[in-house]
Write an enzyme that holds these catalytic residues in place. Structure first.
Site, mmCIF file in Angstrom:
data_model
loop_
_atom_site.group_PDB
_atom_site.id
_atom_site.type_symbol
_atom_site.label_atom_id
_atom_site.label_comp_id
_atom_site.label_asym_id
_atom_site.label_seq_id
_atom_site.Cartn_x
_atom_site.Cartn_y
_atom_site.Cartn_z
ATOM 1 N N MET A 90 0.821 -1.207 0.000
ATOM 2 C CA MET A 90 0.000 0.000 0.000
ATOM 3 C C MET A 90 0.861 1.266 0.000
ATOM 4 O O MET A 90 0.764 2.105 0.896
ATOM 5 C CB MET A 90 -0.963 -0.026 1.201
ATOM 6 C CG MET A 90 -1.990 -1.134 1.100
ATOM 7 S SD MET A 90 -2.823 -1.121 -0.511
ATOM 8 C CE MET A 90 -4.190 -2.220 -0.222
ATOM 9 N N ASN A 98 1.135 -6.147 -10.367
ATOM 10 C CA ASN A 98 0.327 -5.836 -9.187
ATOM 11 C C ASN A 98 -1.000 -6.574 -9.297
ATOM 12 O O ASN A 98 -1.470 -6.853 -10.403
ATOM 13 C CB ASN A 98 0.062 -4.328 -9.123
ATOM 14 C CG ASN A 98 -0.744 -3.942 -7.891
ATOM 15 O OD1 ASN A 98 -0.507 -4.463 -6.795
ATOM 16 N ND2 ASN A 98 -1.719 -3.050 -8.060
ATOM 17 N N SER A 150 -7.840 -8.188 -10.975
ATOM 18 C CA SER A 150 -7.004 -8.007 -12.165
ATOM 19 C C SER A 150 -5.537 -8.076 -11.768
ATOM 20 O O SER A 150 -5.151 -7.542 -10.726
ATOM 21 C CB SER A 150 -7.222 -6.620 -12.783
ATOM 22 O OG SER A 150 -8.587 -6.349 -12.979
ATOM 23 N N ASP A 165 -2.822 1.872 -10.292
ATOM 24 C CA ASP A 165 -3.732 0.801 -10.779
ATOM 25 C C ASP A 165 -4.099 0.981 -12.262
ATOM 26 O O ASP A 165 -5.247 0.761 -12.660
ATOM 27 C CB ASP A 165 -5.030 0.762 -9.945
ATOM 28 C CG ASP A 165 -4.766 0.520 -8.472
ATOM 29 O OD1 ASP A 165 -3.796 -0.183 -8.167
ATOM 30 O OD2 ASP A 165 -5.520 1.045 -7.636
HETATM 31 C C1 GAR Z 1 -5.681 -7.725 -1.838
HETATM 32 O O1 GAR Z 1 -7.076 -7.835 -1.921
HETATM 33 C C2 GAR Z 1 -5.150 -6.929 -3.000
HETATM 34 O O2 GAR Z 1 -5.858 -7.122 -4.199
HETATM 35 C C3 GAR Z 1 -5.344 -5.526 -2.502
HETATM 36 O O3 GAR Z 1 -4.955 -5.577 -1.154
HETATM 37 C C4 GAR Z 1 -5.268 -6.873 -0.651
HETATM 38 C C5 GAR Z 1 -4.046 -7.423 0.044
HETATM 39 O O4 GAR Z 1 -4.329 -8.623 0.682
HETATM 40 N N1 GAR Z 1 -4.539 -4.608 -3.253
HETATM 41 C C6 GAR Z 1 -4.940 -3.377 -3.593
HETATM 42 O O5 GAR Z 1 -5.990 -2.889 -3.257
HETATM 43 C C7 GAR Z 1 -3.940 -2.614 -4.473
HETATM 44 N N2 GAR Z 1 -4.532 -1.440 -5.039
HETATM 45 P P1 GAR Z 1 -3.174 -9.629 1.062
HETATM 46 O O6 GAR Z 1 -2.146 -8.836 1.894
HETATM 47 O O7 GAR Z 1 -3.820 -10.687 1.896
HETATM 48 O O8 GAR Z 1 -2.588 -10.150 -0.187
#
Ligand code: GAR
Length: 321
Positions: free
Chosen positions: A92, A109, A138, A147
């Site tokens: 993040m 990503n 995606s 993104d």
């Molecule tokens: C996931 O859902 C990923 O797609 C999202 O954060 C989460 C992380 O979960 N990413 C975003 O929103 C990027 N813009 P994780 O730490 O369990 O993989």
């Protein structure tokens, strides 16, 4: 088994997508290995999981650092781990342009929406509020805009009656874990995939002026000029006419240049049997180390040899200036 691509995964939190990549990489035929899990948050719970799986970890808080400074620290950790690719998995942080350009075409990503819909946060609630029938996820290449890079693959996830953002997020996460592992595997082996190679040649051939594609003896070819009088300047060959491997045939100025190229790099060039006598040369595209800039230059030279004078006149003048 072939050498595996080395991947670093960047996380900020629980790292369930990172875990999916780590477990996928345990399969004997997985074409990548995870060489590092790094985070901007030393307390990210995913780091413990990675450690327990015997993977090197690295953490450096971003607090008090300029964005570019923190990115540089991460860049150094990733490169000293020998990574060839970065997989962002819930990382993040907005990345500096410099970091993104260092990893251009080598950083992926995962995002929990069917891009280009719902960039940023709250993707599930936004899909519900919009009355969408499907949410999804995606995997895309990372470019400087958030993104926004080219989408590699997506999975749609049906929205159910009575869904909430939390319920939906749970199902999208299952899809994410499948999608990321398989897309990464395809991406790191793309240079061995003839469809991908063809699309890269096509992109460069059709970027030249007044060109179009027309099959020739069952293989894609590219011509310059009008539909009627156009001339071929390139052919794609996947074991065409019994030749080995995947290559593109382009024109040289004649047998002298063809011979010089064959002598200079016999692993890269060969004389295609069917066209070789007229100075055409084949450039191999399945060595795993294709220099696409060189391929583009060869296509351009070949194009110039057969293009109508009205298209090349200005170039000829510039050359003789
Ligand atoms: C996931 O859902 C990923 O797609 C999202 O954060 C989460 C992380 O979960 N990413 C975003 O929103 C990027 N813009 P994780 O730490 O369990 O993989």
């Amino acid at each position: 088994m072939k050498k595996r691509a080395k991947v670093a995964v960047l996380i900020s939190g629980r790292g369930s997508n990172m875990a999916a990549l780590v477990y996928a990489a345990k399969a004997d035929d997985c074409p990548y290995e995870i060489v590092l899990v790094a985070s901007n948050d030393p307390a990210a719970s995913g780091l413990k999981l990675a450690e327990a799986e015997g993977i090197d970890t690295f953490a450096h808080p971003h607090k008090g650092l300029k964005r570019a400074e923190h990115d540089q620290i991460i860049h150094e950790a990733v490169t000293s781990a020998g990574a060839e690719y970065i997989a962002l998995a819930g990382y993040m942080r907005i990345l500096s342009d410099d970091f993104v350009s260092k990893w251009q075409d080598r950083m992926l990503n995962i995002h929990p929406s069917l891009l280009p819909k719902y960039k940023g946060l709250d993707t599930y609630q936004r899909a519900l509020d919009a009355g969408d029938t499907h949410a999804g996820c995606s995997v895309h290449l990372v470019t400087p805009e958030l993104d926004d890079g080219p989408v590699l693959e997506q999975t749609a996830v049906a929205i159910l009656p009575g869904d909430t953002a939390t319920l939906l997020a749970g199902r999208v996460l299952i899809a994410e874990h499948q999608l990321y592992a398989s897309t990464l595997a395809k991406y790191v082996t793309r240079e061995a995939n003839p469809d991908w190679i063809l699309s890269e040649v096509r992109k460069r051939a059709l970027a030249l002026e007044e060109t179009y594609e027309r099959p020739s003896f069952g293989t894609p070819g590219w011509r310059v000029g009008s539909e009627k009088t156009g001339k071929y300047f390139a052919y794609f060959s996947q074991r065409h006419f019994g030749e080995t491997g995947t290559s593109v045939f382009v024109k040289t100025s004649g047998l002298d240049e063809q011979g010089a190229l064959l002598d200079a790099d016999p692993d890269l060039y060969f004389a295609p049997k069917f066209y070789g006598k007229s100075g055409w040369i084949a450039i191999r595209l399945d060595t795993g180390a294709t220099d696409w800039g060189h391929v583009a230059d060869c296509l351009k030279k070949s194009w110039r040899m057969v293009a109508p004078k009205r298209l090349t006149r200005m170039m000829d003048i510039a050359d003789n200036f």
